[in-house]
Enzyme design. Structure first.
Site, PDB file in Angstrom:
ATOM      1  N   ASP A 189      -5.893   7.115  -5.547  1.00 19.10           N
ATOM      2  CA  ASP A 189      -6.154   8.531  -5.253  1.00 19.10           C
ATOM      3  C   ASP A 189      -6.988   8.659  -3.971  1.00 19.10           C
ATOM      4  OD1 ASP A 189      -6.411  11.273  -5.542  1.00 19.10           O
ATOM      5  OD2 ASP A 189      -7.568  11.196  -7.394  1.00 19.10           O
ATOM      6  N   SER A 202      -2.526   4.475 -14.300  1.00 18.30           N
ATOM      7  CA  SER A 202      -3.480   4.202 -15.409  1.00 18.30           C
ATOM      8  C   SER A 202      -3.951   2.756 -15.536  1.00 18.30           C
ATOM      9  CB  SER A 202      -2.928   4.649 -16.788  1.00 18.30           C
ATOM     10  OG  SER A 202      -2.986   6.038 -16.927  1.00 18.30           O
ATOM     11  N   TYR A 225      -8.453   3.447 -15.161  1.00 16.98           N
ATOM     12  CA  TYR A 225      -8.175   3.974 -16.502  1.00 16.98           C
ATOM     13  C   TYR A 225      -7.887   2.891 -17.552  1.00 16.98           C
ATOM     14  CZ  TYR A 225      -8.300   8.946 -15.158  1.00 16.98           C
ATOM     15  OH  TYR A 225      -8.694  10.196 -14.760  1.00 16.98           O
ATOM     16  N   ASP A 285       0.867  -1.181   0.000  1.00 13.91           N
ATOM     17  CA  ASP A 285       0.000   0.000   0.000  1.00 13.91           C
ATOM     18  C   ASP A 285       0.900   1.226   0.000  1.00 13.91           C
ATOM     19  OD1 ASP A 285      -1.655   2.116   0.653  1.00 13.91           O
ATOM     20  OD2 ASP A 285      -2.615   1.101   2.339  1.00 13.91           O
ATOM     21  N   ILE A 286       0.823   2.013  -1.056  1.00  9.62           N
ATOM     22  CA  ILE A 286       1.734   3.153  -1.224  1.00  9.62           C
ATOM     23  C   ILE A 286       1.565   4.189  -0.107  1.00  9.62           C
ATOM     24  CG2 ILE A 286       0.293   4.632  -2.719  1.00  9.62           C
ATOM     25  CD1 ILE A 286       2.851   4.906  -4.515  1.00  9.62           C
TER      26      ILE A 286
HETATM   27  P1  ADP Z   1      -5.954   4.906 -12.625  1.00 14.53           P
HETATM   28  O1  ADP Z   1      -7.236   5.707 -12.642  1.00 14.53           O
HETATM   29  O2  ADP Z   1      -4.752   5.736 -13.015  1.00 14.53           O
HETATM   30  O3  ADP Z   1      -6.078   3.637 -13.401  1.00 14.53           O
HETATM   31  P2  ADP Z   1      -6.265   3.497 -10.063  1.00 14.53           P
HETATM   32  O4  ADP Z   1      -6.114   4.069  -8.703  1.00 14.53           O
HETATM   33  O5  ADP Z   1      -7.609   3.014 -10.465  1.00 14.53           O
HETATM   34  O6  ADP Z   1      -5.686   4.608 -11.070  1.00 14.53           O
HETATM   35  O7  ADP Z   1      -5.247   2.283 -10.222  1.00 14.53           O
HETATM   36  C1  ADP Z   1      -3.859   2.414 -10.391  1.00 14.53           C
HETATM   37  C2  ADP Z   1      -3.171   1.251  -9.699  1.00 14.53           C
HETATM   38  O8  ADP Z   1      -3.077   1.546  -8.301  1.00 14.53           O
HETATM   39  C3  ADP Z   1      -3.909  -0.092  -9.784  1.00 14.53           C
HETATM   40  O9  ADP Z   1      -2.945  -1.115 -10.026  1.00 14.53           O
HETATM   41  C4  ADP Z   1      -4.526  -0.247  -8.394  1.00 14.53           C
HETATM   42  O10 ADP Z   1      -4.685  -1.606  -8.033  1.00 14.53           O
HETATM   43  C5  ADP Z   1      -3.439   0.395  -7.565  1.00 14.53           C
HETATM   44  N1  ADP Z   1      -3.777   0.803  -6.186  1.00 14.53           N
HETATM   45  C6  ADP Z   1      -4.988   1.020  -5.626  1.00 14.53           C
HETATM   46  N2  ADP Z   1      -4.847   1.374  -4.330  1.00 14.53           N
HETATM   47  C7  ADP Z   1      -3.505   1.369  -4.061  1.00 14.53           C
HETATM   48  C8  ADP Z   1      -2.704   1.622  -2.911  1.00 14.53           C
HETATM   49  N3  ADP Z   1      -3.245   1.976  -1.744  1.00 14.53           N
HETATM   50  N4  ADP Z   1      -1.350   1.518  -3.021  1.00 14.53           N
HETATM   51  C9  ADP Z   1      -0.772   1.184  -4.202  1.00 14.53           C
HETATM   52  N5  ADP Z   1      -1.462   0.936  -5.321  1.00 14.53           N
HETATM   53  C10 ADP Z   1      -2.819   1.020  -5.262  1.00 14.53           C
END
Ligand code: ADP
Length: 172
Positions: free
Chosen positions: A39, A122, A126, A15-16
């Site tokens: 986001d 993305s 996306y 989890d970032i």
């Molecule tokens: P986008 O609209 O750019 O596609 P998303 O947030 O829907 O952005 O997804 C981008 C990536 O981030 C996906 O691989 C998703 O699984 C991942 N993601 C979602 N939550 C987290 C998190 N807390 N930490 C890291 N990556 C995440």
């Protein structure tokens, strides 16, 4: 001059919002006013001051980034990147995605962040296929790091095993 031996690229599952790096990258939308996926997680973890700062920036075009503070996050900075929506690959998606990674590395260097973590921009809502997006991400980061020797550590933060395996293959 860059010294590749001092610039570590790694892929982790995690989890970032929990990472104690200098800067994390957000996969934002053009309004910068919050959304789902990573986001939403970043805004929840950073607290309401992040949205306040984002409101003062009037959005961000696709392929570009904007920097804010990290507030309650362990990371000091959030670099909000607006990736392209996948429309089949013929709408300049690859160049726009590469541009997000390149701008984020340059901004990290500008704010003197030595460590930066990226989500897989993305490839969630996306719809950009991860097996196409990850090589673009790694190439853009490697190229841009050559002119950003102060950035020492880049963490590709994967939220699922499949994304991790794609990055692990690329990074060796
Ligand atoms: P986008 O609209 O750019 O596609 P998303 O947030 O829907 O952005 O997804 C981008 C990536 O981030 C996906 O691989 C998703 O699984 C991942 N993601 C979602 N939550 C987290 C998190 N807390 N930490 C890291 N990556 C995440």
């Amino acid at each position: 001059m860059s010294d590749a031996r001092r610039q570590l690229l790694e892929a982790i599952l995690g989890d970032i919002t929990r990472l104690a790096v200098d800067a994390i990258v957000n996969a934002a939308n053009a309004s910068l006013l919050g959304g789902g996926g990573v986001d939403g997680a970043i805004h929840r973890a950073a607290g309401p001051e992040l949205l306040e700062e984002c409101r003062r920036i009037s959005g961000c075009p696709t392929g570009e980034v904007r920097v804010t503070r990290g507030y309650q996050l362990p990371a000091h900075w959030v670099i909000h990147a607006v990736g392209p929506v996948w429309e089949g690959g013929g709408r300049g998606e690859e160049a726009l995605l590469a541009s997000c990674y390149a701008h984020a590395i340059r901004e990290a260097a500008r704010v003197e962040a030595r460590s930066i973590a990226f989500p897989s921009i993305s490839t969630g809502i996306y719809g950009y296929p991860v097996d196409r997006a990850a090589p673009v991400a790694v190439r853009a980061v490697r190229e841009t790091l050559e002119a950003a020797p102060s950035v020492e550590r880049v963490v590709f933060t994967c939220f699922d095993e499949r994304t991790l395996s794609v990055y692990e293959e690329l990074l060796g």
